[in-house]
Design an enzyme around this catalytic site. Structure first.
Site, PDB file in Angstrom:
ATOM      1  N   GLY D 148       0.816  -1.198   0.000  1.00 42.68           N
ATOM      2  CA  GLY D 148       0.000   0.000   0.000  1.00 42.68           C
ATOM      3  C   GLY D 148       0.856   1.256   0.000  1.00 42.68           C
ATOM      4  N   CYS D 149       0.224   2.378  -0.241  1.00 42.16           N
ATOM      5  CA  CYS D 149       0.961   3.634  -0.347  1.00 42.16           C
ATOM      6  C   CYS D 149       1.510   4.070   1.008  1.00 42.16           C
ATOM      7  CB  CYS D 149       0.082   4.714  -0.970  1.00 42.16           C
ATOM      8  SG  CYS D 149      -1.558   4.868  -0.241  1.00 42.16           S
ATOM      9  N   TYR D 150       0.637   4.126   2.011  1.00 42.53           N
ATOM     10  CA  TYR D 150       1.146   4.476   3.337  1.00 42.53           C
ATOM     11  C   TYR D 150       2.213   3.485   3.804  1.00 42.53           C
ATOM     12  CZ  TYR D 150      -2.710   7.848   4.197  1.00 42.53           C
ATOM     13  OH  TYR D 150      -3.575   8.921   4.165  1.00 42.53           O
ATOM     14  N   THR D 152       4.338   1.766   2.179  1.00 45.13           N
ATOM     15  CA  THR D 152       5.618   1.993   1.507  1.00 45.13           C
ATOM     16  C   THR D 152       6.367   3.151   2.152  1.00 45.13           C
ATOM     17  OG1 THR D 152       4.813   1.109  -0.587  1.00 45.13           O
ATOM     18  CG2 THR D 152       6.683   2.622  -0.697  1.00 45.13           C
ATOM     19  N   ALA D 153       5.661   4.263   2.320  1.00 49.07           N
ATOM     20  CA  ALA D 153       6.321   5.450   2.874  1.00 49.07           C
ATOM     21  C   ALA D 153       6.797   5.202   4.308  1.00 49.07           C
ATOM     22  CB  ALA D 153       5.371   6.648   2.827  1.00 49.07           C
TER      23      ALA D 153
END
Lengths: 343, 343, 343, 343
Positions: D148-150, D152-153
């Site tokens: 997911g995007c969160y 990954t960050a």
């Protein structure tokens, strides 16, 4: 009718004072100064004021200012240091929106602002103008240091926990601000093309609002509170969102919702939202209000407090007028009863 | 105290009526209806209203609505057709913010709205609620058709030229609107990711506001006016900017600035800016005001009129309240004297 | 590998040249100058370039620049006047993104730019770098005047009508631009807080792109064309939307869609959209493309042409590279084949 | 040439796959499915793709998909559960951008997604597609769960600290996302008028990315890590900014800057910024990159890690292509070497 003077009326907190005071039933702006714009009609510079003001900017003049009942400083730091003393000496009250009198220790101020404190003798008279904690002192104050925008959002969110002694004395304050917090100065970093469609932190290693927040959290807690404060720049004009992280002490199982609701039940400008809510900055756009929500993720011992204000209103000009209302014995919400602009 | 009912209060014009009426000294909202949100507190749906309203949305009920002095329709087209007749018959006045009664010819309405006109018998009672042209009729009206947002901005910009007979009967109206003009419906085309950081025209071959604008320009001119109207979607929430292009008739060399200033000198909500100005939509954000500037590029015979409004205020809910004030003999600016939010 | 120099690389057209040239298969930036940032790595100033460039800004040096095959000027007006002559004299080609060589009449230039033309002797060598009209001249040119952003959008939209002699020689060009068109200078008028959530016209009585557009429309039409040009500032970073209004001559009933499709069928960077379309600026974000749609509202004789570009790409740096490709005999789309960023 | 199929190409991760694959030297999209848009040309739906694709959306067909070398799922959760098994069984590889195979425990998945896990038998084959931690497994994987995007960050920011055992096993992740993270669905909460000019937290009491982040932080740390994750919605299209707070263990005085630089020195898509930097999301707009900065405010034991990605690229479609490149033995940055769009 309270006669109002404004020093430095060309910035965003200046025009916001004008907007709010135009609707105030008991106050009238008599003088507004700006060296650079002297002779210009305020309504020519700020067309939203057309039809509401006939005033022109004038060169700062102590006589004219001191003839007012109260003078607001909407200036960069250092200016109130120079001028406030004379005005106070002539019986006029001063409400300073800058950082000049927020920090009680002049050495600490000098360290963060990179210049000597210009009026240490006035510090004993200065009252920190957060009505929710200093209302009694404000009533009789002659010199008010209006809190900074971040400090207002963080204190209103964190103080109930600290005052109740429920948490470890350690706070993480992850704060998000619109660009108007950087003022109306012509800086590359505030251009639409530099700030729109982007988010970034700044001052992560140290920001001037840090010592102010620490001073007041320590006062509320009655002891030192470790503070980590990271401000972030948001692609919008107005609004501050503070997200506070704290750890409940072992064995504490208080109902946080009730704690906050009781703490703020008589406050006209702090609104504790229903449990489970997430306040949006737009709900306070243009109004003197702080909205707060409480969360305990996964029912653990981490408390998350969300708090939103309009940085130019409850974080500056609205709070300044709230202080004026208290100082002059007016209804505390006089002129401050607007509804937030939504959408 | 005027008792107000609102039908369809969940959209943007509905919440804007609530925002403005919360500050109105002579009116109070008694009933607000929404089938889908019946039982929900308006302040739960719109947190900016917390502390200002205890009302809940209710299922539309003619008895409850007719017990008010005036009912605002903030509904999609067709709803007022169905309900206005009953409410009017019981002595309550109606101010319709939808398109239902703006067009005097029911066949033309049916053609543009794709359904038969639902209340042609009421058209004779309907007054087009642009106070700047219909103030006398509004005073005694029972049913007001509040003008559309684009039509308000275009008419106030173009009518002085047409009424004075100074231009060829041909107008180009290049209009720019914020996204709130599309309403609060969940449409892909209104998502932030579809509309932010972009500009596009829409309806260039025909938009529903075209026949309304034409009808009123023709009325003002006393003859047919060829109208080219191209709306554009702007990446912002509020505001309409109309740019009007017209050709001065040969030999006409009137002072346009004076013409407009005289035309609007007694109007509380039209502000002719100084010569050379360019009005910004933000100067009218949140307020019931139209700002206008005049230009004659290179001193030729082309006239360019710039006009800005907040589409939700002077283009909808503010103008509706202005109509109410006139109908009930109040000060025309009662509750409408706010200052635009800037920045 | 074509060796590229850039004069004035710190502005938005400079960084955009760097972005595009980083992906160019046949060109490499060897020198980039900036007096104020000399010694700073370009990737420190523009972090999006990290990993793509090791270059530092250097003080402008004619020797270093003239050692390149081509030098781009991404500078305020006046700079290319001073430096281009020397560089050209040493056999290097020059592509000027500023206004210095766009206007063929030095007196007219002086009038609009408020200073004498600094290099009238070079005007005969200057080719106006709009490939769609000057491709043959560009092939052999030594000095290119890259068209302005508004002029590019307007010409590509209007010239087919004028060249075909289908319309009255009169054009209204209502243009909308993102804020990056104002550059990276620290100006109050470009702040996010001054430009976001607002639309306004500017320069309605005269803008510097007017004489450039007129010059080129007149050339295309073979006669004088009356031009009304009103630019508007949009609350976004990139993009220009031109809306062109023109009147078909009596008796002309040509199929405009076919006319435009034929006119641009071999053009790699002009895309005529299907009939009924409305191009959005976001569809060309970051790419060297102009998208155009045609409308005839209500099938009348008014033609509306909608045209969109990215002002920093087809309106500046991308077009400059397109010129370079043509001058050096490369594929015209070398390095320019990206896909627009959407959403 | 790798033959690519895409299931569910109408959302933002779908169009972003198309944008990036259009520039990929070794891959070509052969099939793109959408039930609702079958028969529509992708370039009609997404005009930025005009000139780059002739494809039409088709009804999902297992034969056509399985004829590809790899199929990307850019679908809501649940769809890959239904279809991936058949496609894998026919020898085609699958890269799933949805949440279907990210969580290794199907019971936990069911709890957070409110429905039974639809393909638990495939979980053993699924590789979590974060190349920075799973590169070897990805090389031979047949089924990739793109993070997911969160997650990954957060992982790229926090894992070096956890893997080195330098901090207490407790992380606060205050995350800020653009609105495109909510997808292209027509939801009121994603409208420009609801999200622009505002910031708010959401899911503070629990968000679906929480168990995914926890699973991977625990794996990296080799023990349970207490995670507090609060996402916030930002008024912009693209970008995630994660701000990570952690406490250094007593006595740890490692040079964090060096630790991170060493950790990521061979990673093509993680960029550790110079000490003192603050990465802006715009620096990664449109590109497959994570930029990270380290701070230790007031040199205390609190570590603050700042990390930015484009949620649609390194947070979704770019990372998916990075996985494809690894799986097929291509250069890891094939087709992923663009420069971020700035401004």
């Amino acid at each position: 009718m309270i006669k109002v003077g404004i020093v430095g009326g060309t910035g965003y907190t200046g025009v916001e004072l004008l907007r709010l005071l135009a609707q105030h039933p008991d106050a009238q702006v008599e003088v507004i100064t700006s060296r650079s714009e002297a002779g210009v009609a305020v309504a020519d510079m700020y067309p939203n004021l057309r039809g509401h003001y006939d005033l022109e900017f004038t060169v700062p003049d102590t006589d004219a200012l001191a003839a007012c009942d109260v003078v607001f400083f909407a200036t960069p730091h250092g200016v109130a240091h120079s001028l406030a003393g004379d005005i106070l000496a002539r019986g006029c009250r001063v409400i300073d929106l800058s950082a000049d009198f927020r920090i009680r220790d002049p050495e600490l101020w000098a360290e963060w602002y990179g210049q000597p404190h210009g009026a240490p003798a006035l510090l004993n008279d200065a009252v920190y103008g957060l009505p929710e904690t200093q209302r009694e002192q404000i009533k009789s104050a002659r010199l008010i240091a209006v809190p900074g925008c971040y400090p207002t959002a963080v204190q209103l969110a964190a103080l109930p926990l600290l005052e109740a002694g429920l948490i470890r004395p350690e706070i993480v304050a992850d704060c998000k601000s619109g660009v108007s917090g950087a003022g109306r100065g012509a800086k590359v970093g505030s251009l639409l093309c530099e700030t729109s469609e982007s988010v970034m932190a700044y001052g992560a290693s140290g920001h001037r609002h840090l010592p102010e927040i620490s001073q007041e959290l320590n006062r509320g807690a009655g002891k030192d509170v470790a503070l980590t404060f990271v401000p972030h720049l948001m692609p919008m004009i107005r609004g501050i969102h503070a997200t506070i992280y704290a750890d409940l002490l072992e064995g504490q199982n208080v109902d946080l919702q009730t704690l906050y609701e009781n703490c703020y039940k008589d406050e006209p400008f702090v609104d504790v939202m229903p449990a489970g809510s997430h306040p949006a900055t737009r709900s306070v756009r243009g109004v003197n209000m702080c909205r707060i929500s409480l969360h305990r993720p996964q029912n653990g011992n981490k408390v998350v407090v969300l708090s939103v204000i309009d940085n130019l209103v409850k974080g500056a000009s609205g709070q300044a007028i709230q202080n004026m209302n208290i100082m002059f014995g007016l209804e505390e919400n006089a002129g401050l009863n607007q509804v937030g602009l939504m959408p």
